[in-house]
Design a protein around this motif. Structure first.
Motif, PDB file in Angstrom:
ATOM      1  N   ALA A 143      23.775  48.121  26.520  1.00 34.91           N
ATOM      2  CA  ALA A 143      24.861  47.409  25.848  1.00 34.91           C
ATOM      3  C   ALA A 143      26.118  47.387  26.709  1.00 34.91           C
ATOM      4  CB  ALA A 143      25.168  48.066  24.508  1.00 34.91           C
ATOM      5  N   ASP A 144      26.920  46.361  26.526  1.00 33.06           N
ATOM      6  CA  ASP A 144      28.243  46.320  27.143  1.00 33.06           C
ATOM      7  C   ASP A 144      29.214  47.218  26.396  1.00 33.06           C
ATOM      8  OD1 ASP A 144      27.600  44.548  29.163  1.00 33.06           O
ATOM      9  OD2 ASP A 144      28.086  42.789  27.966  1.00 33.06           O
ATOM     10  N   ALA A 145      29.007  47.342  25.081  1.00 32.59           N
ATOM     11  CA  ALA A 145      29.935  48.128  24.270  1.00 32.59           C
ATOM     12  C   ALA A 145      29.206  48.680  23.055  1.00 32.59           C
ATOM     13  CB  ALA A 145      31.120  47.278  23.826  1.00 32.59           C
ATOM     14  N   VAL A 146      29.681  49.836  22.588  1.00 33.99           N
ATOM     15  CA  VAL A 146      29.206  50.448  21.357  1.00 33.99           C
ATOM     16  C   VAL A 146      30.411  50.610  20.443  1.00 33.99           C
ATOM     17  CG1 VAL A 146      28.149  52.472  20.294  1.00 33.99           C
ATOM     18  CG2 VAL A 146      27.343  51.664  22.534  1.00 33.99           C
ATOM     19  N   PHE A 147      30.326  50.046  19.231  1.00 33.53           N
ATOM     20  CA  PHE A 147      31.395  50.147  18.245  1.00 33.53           C
ATOM     21  C   PHE A 147      30.958  51.073  17.112  1.00 33.53           C
ATOM     22  CE2 PHE A 147      32.753  48.776  14.015  1.00 33.53           C
ATOM     23  CZ  PHE A 147      34.117  49.010  14.096  1.00 33.53           C
ATOM     24  N   LEU A 148      31.846  51.976  16.717  1.00 36.07           N
ATOM     25  CA  LEU A 148      31.591  52.846  15.572  1.00 36.07           C
ATOM     26  C   LEU A 148      32.763  52.814  14.619  1.00 36.07           C
ATOM     27  CD1 LEU A 148      29.711  54.584  17.834  1.00 36.07           C
ATOM     28  CD2 LEU A 148      29.614  56.058  15.838  1.00 36.07           C
ATOM     29  N   ASP A 184      36.854  52.871  15.297  1.00 38.88           N
ATOM     30  CA  ASP A 184      37.771  52.413  14.261  1.00 38.88           C
ATOM     31  C   ASP A 184      37.932  53.520  13.223  1.00 38.88           C
ATOM     32  OD1 ASP A 184      39.258  51.113  12.360  1.00 38.88           O
ATOM     33  OD2 ASP A 184      37.718  49.661  11.813  1.00 38.88           O
ATOM     34  N   LEU A 185      39.136  54.074  13.134  1.00 36.91           N
ATOM     35  CA  LEU A 185      39.436  55.072  12.111  1.00 36.91           C
ATOM     36  C   LEU A 185      39.624  54.341  10.789  1.00 36.91           C
ATOM     37  CD1 LEU A 185      40.059  58.059  11.485  1.00 36.91           C
ATOM     38  CD2 LEU A 185      42.442  57.593  12.099  1.00 36.91           C
ATOM     39  N   SER A 186      38.524  54.029  10.152  1.00 37.57           N
ATOM     40  CA  SER A 186      38.515  53.035   9.079  1.00 37.57           C
ATOM     41  C   SER A 186      39.059  53.536   7.757  1.00 37.57           C
ATOM     42  CB  SER A 186      37.084  52.533   8.862  1.00 37.57           C
ATOM     43  OG  SER A 186      36.446  52.273  10.079  1.00 37.57           O
ATOM     44  N   GLY A 187      39.080  54.854   7.526  1.00 39.23           N
ATOM     45  CA  GLY A 187      39.504  55.359   6.236  1.00 39.23           C
ATOM     46  C   GLY A 187      40.360  56.599   6.377  1.00 39.23           C
ATOM     47  N   ARG A 208      38.161  59.991  24.051  1.00 35.98           N
ATOM     48  CA  ARG A 208      37.071  59.450  24.856  1.00 35.98           C
ATOM     49  C   ARG A 208      36.841  57.958  24.681  1.00 35.98           C
ATOM     50  NH1 ARG A 208      36.679  64.638  24.062  1.00 35.98           N
ATOM     51  NH2 ARG A 208      35.391  66.015  25.343  1.00 35.98           N
ATOM     52  N   ALA A 209      37.373  57.375  23.601  1.00 33.54           N
ATOM     53  CA  ALA A 209      37.138  55.953  23.360  1.00 33.54           C
ATOM     54  C   ALA A 209      37.962  55.099  24.315  1.00 33.54           C
ATOM     55  CB  ALA A 209      37.486  55.585  21.919  1.00 33.54           C
ATOM     56  N   ASP A 210      37.384  53.990  24.768  1.00 28.54           N
ATOM     57  CA  ASP A 210      38.134  53.001  25.545  1.00 28.54           C
ATOM     58  C   ASP A 210      39.126  52.272  24.658  1.00 28.54           C
ATOM     59  OD1 ASP A 210      36.682  52.883  28.315  1.00 28.54           O
ATOM     60  OD2 ASP A 210      35.083  52.926  26.825  1.00 28.54           O
ATOM     61  N   LEU A 211      38.733  52.049  23.398  1.00 31.68           N
ATOM     62  CA  LEU A 211      39.586  51.357  22.437  1.00 31.68           C
ATOM     63  C   LEU A 211      39.519  52.098  21.111  1.00 31.68           C
ATOM     64  CD1 LEU A 211      41.307  49.040  21.360  1.00 31.68           C
ATOM     65  CD2 LEU A 211      39.221  47.665  21.127  1.00 31.68           C
ATOM     66  N   PHE A 212      40.688  52.488  20.603  1.00 34.77           N
ATOM     67  CA  PHE A 212      40.809  53.230  19.349  1.00 34.77           C
ATOM     68  C   PHE A 212      41.645  52.383  18.406  1.00 34.77           C
ATOM     69  CE2 PHE A 212      42.585  56.360  16.447  1.00 34.77           C
ATOM     70  CZ  PHE A 212      41.595  57.326  16.310  1.00 34.77           C
ATOM     71  N   ALA A 300      38.057  41.881  11.142  1.00 33.41           N
ATOM     72  CA  ALA A 300      38.161  40.644  11.925  1.00 33.41           C
ATOM     73  C   ALA A 300      39.029  40.868  13.156  1.00 33.41           C
ATOM     74  CB  ALA A 300      38.748  39.526  11.059  1.00 33.41           C
ATOM     75  N   PHE A 301      40.132  41.594  12.983  1.00 30.01           N
ATOM     76  CA  PHE A 301      41.023  41.904  14.095  1.00 30.01           C
ATOM     77  C   PHE A 301      40.289  42.704  15.167  1.00 30.01           C
ATOM     78  CE2 PHE A 301      44.144  44.670  16.172  1.00 30.01           C
ATOM     79  CZ  PHE A 301      45.099  43.753  16.584  1.00 30.01           C
ATOM     80  N   THR A 302      39.514  43.713  14.740  1.00 28.18           N
ATOM     81  CA  THR A 302      38.776  44.530  15.698  1.00 28.18           C
ATOM     82  C   THR A 302      37.758  43.690  16.465  1.00 28.18           C
ATOM     83  OG1 THR A 302      39.054  46.509  14.333  1.00 28.18           O
ATOM     84  CG2 THR A 302      37.265  46.540  15.950  1.00 28.18           C
ATOM     85  N   ALA A 303      37.078  42.781  15.775  1.00 25.65           N
ATOM     86  CA  ALA A 303      36.132  41.898  16.463  1.00 25.65           C
ATOM     87  C   ALA A 303      36.850  41.070  17.523  1.00 25.65           C
ATOM     88  CB  ALA A 303      35.430  40.986  15.453  1.00 25.65           C
TER      89      ALA A 303
END
Length: 377
Positions: A143-148, A184-187, A208-212, A300-303
């Protein structure tokens, strides 16, 4: 990605370029006269259902933008789970790594008042039972990226992070490029206890995340205040080491793309966004639109951020992804504006996934506001 693979692998039968780990939920909507106070009541003038879940929302959002996305999830073996699977089959999202369990399917009860304010209650154990199997872990290598999302159960979040760190170590030795890591710190902390990612694991992702990414509720709940969130994130980024300098021996952090990486964005709804890139903080305004429904705007913003910052240039373009060349501050700003446009358009429709825009719709939205189709000025 490994040296032998490329962004076209999924189209040729390999893994999707972006793997999203999160729920594929059913949202049950109650259009209520008011949000009830404790011991109070309300009347629902309309009851309907739609498809949601942070993981599925982000994956479908990327699919609408023309990206190759896959979902790692677990659904229930019941009516709700079967509906979720059938819907995923109608999208372009790869559902190869969606497991089926015996637990009730994850679903959310959403109360929405006439002003658009919401209260959300989630039930169903199917996603809480998610375990990342060997096939899902293997797919991360291509994968190019892994999102959690932080709604992922802690054991799955830890295993995914361990896997990406292992891929980073292997890539450093072999000269390859590991997948980017997006969290994504979703909650809020209270909402995640016993259900999602634990604070210690979230702390690891912070370093460790490239994008938080975090919203205006989750960030203050975890860090103590919005101001503390910015300070802690900026400090973590300053301690990260660019990829050409190796890894930080204390944090293990490894920035992939240069001086404005790692990156983070804190969203504040209609009040805009705070971007933290390479330790530097910048405020951005949200777009003004006629809001119909804000549910899922953050997803949607995160996407949109993943599309612009992680996946690089548009799928129709040729050549190398521009993410490797977009490390300056103009690139940070244009990415935030592009993602903000994705979220703004999403707010003009009811429910989350039906309103996720195509790339043409986002580019037209930006052009109408005097911006470039990529969000540049």
């Amino acid at each position: 990605m490994t040296p032998e693979s490329d962004a076209g692998d999924a189209a040729e039968g390999g893994s999707p370029a972006i793997l999203s780990v999160g729920a594929a939920a059913i949202d049950e909507w109650y259009a209520v006269s008011n949000l009830p106070e404790p011991d109070g009541g309300a009347f629902a003038g309309e009851v309907t259902s739609a498809f949601g879940g942070v993981g599925a929302n982000v994956a479908v959002g990327l699919d609408r933008l023309g990206r190759d996305a896959g979902l790692v999830s677990r659904v229930g073996d019941d009516e709700y789970g079967r509906r979720a699977l059938a819907y995923l089959g109608e999208t372009g999202v790869d559902g190869t790594h969606v497991a089926v369990g015996d637990d009730p399917h994850t679903r959310s009860l959403i109360l929405r008042d006439p002003e658009g304010e919401r209260a959300i209650v989630t039930a169903g154990e199917s996603f809480r039972g998610l375990r990342l199997d060997d096939d899902a872990l293997a797919a991360m290598a291509d994968a190019d990226a892994v999102f959690l999302t932080a709604y992922a159960p802690d054991r799955a979040a830890r295993r995914a992070l361990d896997r990406v760190e292992s891929l980073r170590a292997g890539a450093a030795d072999a000269g390859g490029s590991p997948p980017a890591l997006v969290f994504d710190l979703s909650g809020s902390v209270e909402e995640l206890i016993g259900r999602g990612t634990e604070p210690a694991t979230i702390h690891r992702y912070l370093h460790r995340a490239d994008l938080f990414v975090a919203d205006g509720v989750a960030a203050p709940a975890f860090f103590g205040s919005a101001e503390a969130a910015v300070e802690r994130i900026a400090d973590a980024q300053r301690r990260a080491v660019p990829s050409d300098a190796g890894s930080d021996p204390e944090t293990g952090s490894r920035s992939r793309r240069g001086p404005t990486w790692p990156r983070a964005v804190l969203t504040h709804g209609a009040d805009g966004m705070t971007a933290v890139a390479g330790g530097e903080v910048t405020e951005f305004d949200a777009f003004d639109v006629e809001t119909v429904d804000t549910t899922g705007a953050g997803d949607a913003f995160t996407a949109g951020l993943i599309d612009r910052w992680i996946a690089g240039r548009s799928p129709e373009a040729s050549g190398e992804p521009d993410g490797d060349h977009d490390a300056d501050r103009d690139g940070v700003a244009s990415g935030v504006r592009f993602a903000a446009a994705v979220a703004a358009i999403n707010c003009t429709s009811r429910f989350t996934q039906p309103g996720l825009p195509t790339r043409d719709e986002v580019e037209a939205f930006l052009t109408e506001r005097g911006l470039g189709p990529d969000g540049s000025r």
